[in-house]
Design an enzyme around this catalytic site. Sequence first.
Site, PDB file in Angstrom:
ATOM      1  N   GLU B 233       0.834  -1.200   0.000  1.00  0.00           N
ATOM      2  CA  GLU B 233       0.000   0.000   0.000  1.00  0.00           C
ATOM      3  C   GLU B 233       0.871   1.253   0.000  1.00  0.00           C
ATOM      4  O   GLU B 233       0.628   2.173  -0.770  1.00  0.00           O
ATOM      5  CB  GLU B 233      -0.936  -0.002   1.213  1.00  0.00           C
ATOM      6  CG  GLU B 233      -1.901   1.177   1.196  1.00  0.00           C
ATOM      7  CD  GLU B 233      -2.986   1.095   2.245  1.00  0.00           C
ATOM      8  OE1 GLU B 233      -3.183   0.022   2.846  1.00  0.00           O
ATOM      9  OE2 GLU B 233      -3.652   2.121   2.487  1.00  0.00           O
ATOM     10  N   ARG B 311      -7.939   2.590  13.458  1.00  0.00           N
ATOM     11  CA  ARG B 311      -8.826   1.458  13.188  1.00  0.00           C
ATOM     12  C   ARG B 311      -8.795   0.460  14.346  1.00  0.00           C
ATOM     13  O   ARG B 311      -9.814  -0.145  14.679  1.00  0.00           O
ATOM     14  CB  ARG B 311      -8.480   0.778  11.855  1.00  0.00           C
ATOM     15  CG  ARG B 311      -9.460  -0.307  11.450  1.00  0.00           C
ATOM     16  CD  ARG B 311      -9.316  -0.732  10.007  1.00  0.00           C
ATOM     17  NE  ARG B 311      -9.949   0.192   9.067  1.00  0.00           N
ATOM     18  CZ  ARG B 311     -11.227   0.135   8.689  1.00  0.00           C
ATOM     19  NH1 ARG B 311     -12.029  -0.818   9.143  1.00  0.00           N
ATOM     20  NH2 ARG B 311     -11.714   1.010   7.847  1.00  0.00           N
ATOM     21  N   PHE B 345      -5.659  -3.984   9.206  1.00  0.00           N
ATOM     22  CA  PHE B 345      -5.246  -2.601   9.428  1.00  0.00           C
ATOM     23  C   PHE B 345      -5.488  -2.141  10.862  1.00  0.00           C
ATOM     24  O   PHE B 345      -6.103  -1.117  11.095  1.00  0.00           O
ATOM     25  CB  PHE B 345      -6.039  -1.727   8.442  1.00  0.00           C
ATOM     26  CG  PHE B 345      -5.391  -0.423   8.069  1.00  0.00           C
ATOM     27  CD1 PHE B 345      -4.311  -0.387   7.206  1.00  0.00           C
ATOM     28  CD2 PHE B 345      -5.875   0.783   8.551  1.00  0.00           C
ATOM     29  CE1 PHE B 345      -3.728   0.819   6.831  1.00  0.00           C
ATOM     30  CE2 PHE B 345      -5.300   1.997   8.194  1.00  0.00           C
ATOM     31  CZ  PHE B 345      -4.222   2.015   7.331  1.00  0.00           C
ATOM     32  N   THR B 443     -11.074   5.405   7.047  1.00  0.00           N
ATOM     33  CA  THR B 443     -11.458   6.343   8.107  1.00  0.00           C
ATOM     34  C   THR B 443     -10.963   7.754   7.798  1.00  0.00           C
ATOM     35  O   THR B 443     -11.408   8.705   8.410  1.00  0.00           O
ATOM     36  CB  THR B 443     -10.933   5.880   9.477  1.00  0.00           C
ATOM     37  OG1 THR B 443      -9.519   5.698   9.396  1.00  0.00           O
ATOM     38  CG2 THR B 443     -11.580   4.565   9.882  1.00  0.00           C
ATOM     39  N   GLU B 723     -10.835  -7.994   4.202  1.00  0.00           N
ATOM     40  CA  GLU B 723     -10.226  -7.990   5.525  1.00  0.00           C
ATOM     41  C   GLU B 723     -11.013  -8.729   6.615  1.00  0.00           C
ATOM     42  O   GLU B 723     -10.412  -9.467   7.404  1.00  0.00           O
ATOM     43  CB  GLU B 723      -9.978  -6.542   5.983  1.00  0.00           C
ATOM     44  CG  GLU B 723      -8.898  -5.844   5.182  1.00  0.00           C
ATOM     45  CD  GLU B 723      -8.840  -4.359   5.493  1.00  0.00           C
ATOM     46  OE1 GLU B 723      -7.862  -3.937   6.109  1.00  0.00           O
ATOM     47  OE2 GLU B 723      -9.788  -3.643   5.127  1.00  0.00           O
TER      48      GLU B 723
END
Lengths: 214, 781
Positions: B233, B311, B345, B443, B723
């Site tokens: 990522e 998270r 995450f 988020t 996820e």
Amino acid sequence: MSDSHRKKSGISRRTFIKGLGLSSLGAATLSGEGLKGTLRGTGLLPEERIVPADGTEATFLVNGRKRKVRIEPRTTLAEVLRHRFGLTGTKLGCGRGACGACTVLLDGKAVSSCMTLAIDAAGVPVETIEGLQAKDGTLHPLQEAFIEHDAMQCGFCTSGMIMSGKALLDINPAPDEQEIRESVSGNLCRCGTYPHVFEAIQAAGSKSGIRKTK
Amino acid sequence: MANKSNIEVHESAMLHVTGRALYVDDIPVGEQLLVGKVVYSPHAHAQINSFDLQTARRIPGVHAVLSFRDIPGENQLGPVVKDEPCLAENEVTFIGQAIFLIAAETEELCRRAEAAIKIEYEPLETILNIDEAMTAGSLLGPERRMGSGDVQAALSEAEYVLEGELRTGAQEHWYLETHASLCIPGEEREMNVYSSTQHPSETQALVAEVLGIPRNEVKVEVRRMGGAFGGKETQANHTACWTALLAHATGRPVKIRLFRDDDQIMTGKRHPYLIKYKTGFNSDGKIVALEVELNSNGGAATDLSFAILERAMLHAENAYYIPNISITGRVWKTNLPSNTAFRGFGGPQGMAGIENVIDRVARFLKKDAADVRFTNFYGQEKNNITPYGQQVEDNRLQMIYDQLVASSEYEKRREEIEVFNVAHEFEKRGMALTPVKFGISFTTSFLNQAGALVNVYQDGTVLVNHGGTEMGQGLHTKMKQIAALEFGISPERVKVNATDTSKVPNTSATAASAGTDLNGMAVKNAVETIKNRLRPVAADYLNKQACDTTSSEEDIVFENNEVFDAAKPDRRVTFRELVQNAYLRQVSLSSTGFYRTPDIGWDRDKGHGRPFNYFAFGMAVSEVEVDILTGHHRLLRVDILHDVGDSLNPAIDIGQVEGGYIQGLGWVTTEECKWDSHGRLLNHSPDTYKIPSVQDIPRDFRVQLLQGAPNPRAIRKSKAVAEPPFMLALSAWLAIKDALSAIADHEIEPPFSLPATNEVIVLAAEKLRQAIRNKQLVGGK
């Protein structure tokens, strides 16, 4: 590679090790094939298995096709397949024979091509993922089964998985559960497609219609 | 019900089984290609006193040896905070940090150049773990807080209070394809980048920044990745930037593919957490208060650590309504590679904390942990507001629980396990049910946007471009399906293009499980635009054929490769003929599409708002058998019921659920990253770092998708999947704990941590057995 250390009669052990390079020394210590590597310098292996430090021409028999390339002593089968023949279906995952992504068949047996010295594969039939599909486009039952059972996600382990499966089915067309698990136990899949790989090999085995004779 | 009409196979299936699928390292390049290599720090923390590259640069066949001084643009790779140099300057802060780059004609020449580099270091003090960082007060940023209710009052009023701590370990991504990038210089300043990245737009931005050129000169293309799981990522940017610097310096194509060991040494992992908790609860099992402190090991730079912490905090209560809760989060700075995104995450760490608390509460109260979980679930009509103020809508917890308890024969097997454990001294069985409630959306709210570019060609075929990347999760297959369904044409006529920043710009990372939700809507939007242009053409075409004017565009329907008048279904034209006709009428057959997730918003400072578009739910029951003398364990049976709304593709979704669980299983059992006292990673190859193999998967694995639970908030009533199932593996972890607990007849809380390696299991078993022996001695007196 310099050949100043080369003896008239052949190759000194020192030159051999130097030519072999670090990566192949790793191979010599880590794989079963490595024994051959250590024997080579002693003259206990046939002459044609010895590569001079500055390289040699070798003939490969890949997927039924003869190909001649120049290799160095350190060259691995995976390098020859990927870099020289453009057969990039064989993947490099770990470079030390522990993940199975580079699995090919050498004389019908599944081997890690990243741990196999190219010279050891010279003249021996090599089968890679690219050789499985028939010329008319017909897929091998394993290839069909992998598609049908959705036995892939990112696909990077797929060719190795199929080759390991083929090594098993070629000698044992109707394997039991444990035999299938063992056949791909050296093939890592980080996406976790194992249940589907398992089903695909099982399905391809039963498709061949031959019962196991033991 | 699954979305009908097509159970489409993996869009690259044929390529994968024949070995023709191309990854970065497989792209054919001519003789000009140079091999790139990264020279990295062998010190966890050191000052660079001097270096000399002259000898290395003079080696024939070596085309470039670069240091930070050779970077034409900005020496910076930090994705959020600019605290991550592309190449180290005067100081190195972790082992594996890039210092120099080499481009040469062969790998061997790269190694010779590396050996010829002279560099002098002066080692400095190191901080390697959370405890050392806490002692040194080494924080990466300010503490974060969140919560609701009055925790102190609730703790003092609760019948019981328990406190403790839990450690969770790092996890290496172990994508099968290591980081790889190929850069080909174009004319003038252009740079074409082929990268194994989850975030092509950020890769493009950073390549432009290090080269000191505008973004319109950089094109990033991603055909597919051989797995990523979050590891690509942000950290794929590094390899891409290094490669681009070398390609820029040499004017030739350069490729860097990290060797496995280097990849494991150089890149960040899942953050290790130290979780401290204090909980108040009553004899009925109701948890009334929870005070939890989440401490994460961020490594040497910020990377995504705060978003991950956020998270973790947003999932610290998982599926449970806890009226009084306070959550504190801190990211500690250490001399390790910057830890980064990894499937879940932060969610997994947050959930591990609360699931362990519930497990402890249940043992304390001598209740079945599944009952205590059920007691505390978010309610349907009440008790449904999260600590951050978002209502839990379309709550599937009770529905899934009831179905799974029945289908897994939970109660019957619980009794069988008890019988087994009485009869066996050295083998113990355990079982656990754990839920997942996972919030879907980035988020960081503005990231919830996506673009697409859909082209229809005159032969009636369609090319879909979208901003998402394919890493094995089946995104392209789903995009292909969506385009085909929306156009009413067969999937064979649709091709999904490689992700390309010149086709779809300014995209978000393919992450947060949101790839399908966001890009699917953008694709749909583009298709809608084209269909709206085709409708009047179709009506006019059909009217001309029938020599009247009775067909109107409102009645035009796209289905089965045809376009027809719903009012007069015999009036029809093939899709192909229609687009040919539209072309002749000078109607555009190409459109962009766009989507932004509506109605979300989140005040980070107040810890309040609606960060998620919706929640994904799932539950698992895992049963294990543990050999308490060796720590060896095997999964006897796993039952999973997971909620993906109306599945877009059940085969893909089941694969994601199984794969997520198996990856989670590695995190909770065998995968342990070990560093020595110098900060050297000790297990950086598959010989010593053990991810699950085919031998580790459950003997009996029963995965079901929840039926009859459409999701009104995403494309075609589906739900994100990637996820959430990862965290279902916490059931395997707690099943092992349950088996250990049986040693002392569930009277003593087993000492436990995550991962539950054989070592952890054997040590815990020994302590429990010792405790029994002591008790028997006391009893004997």
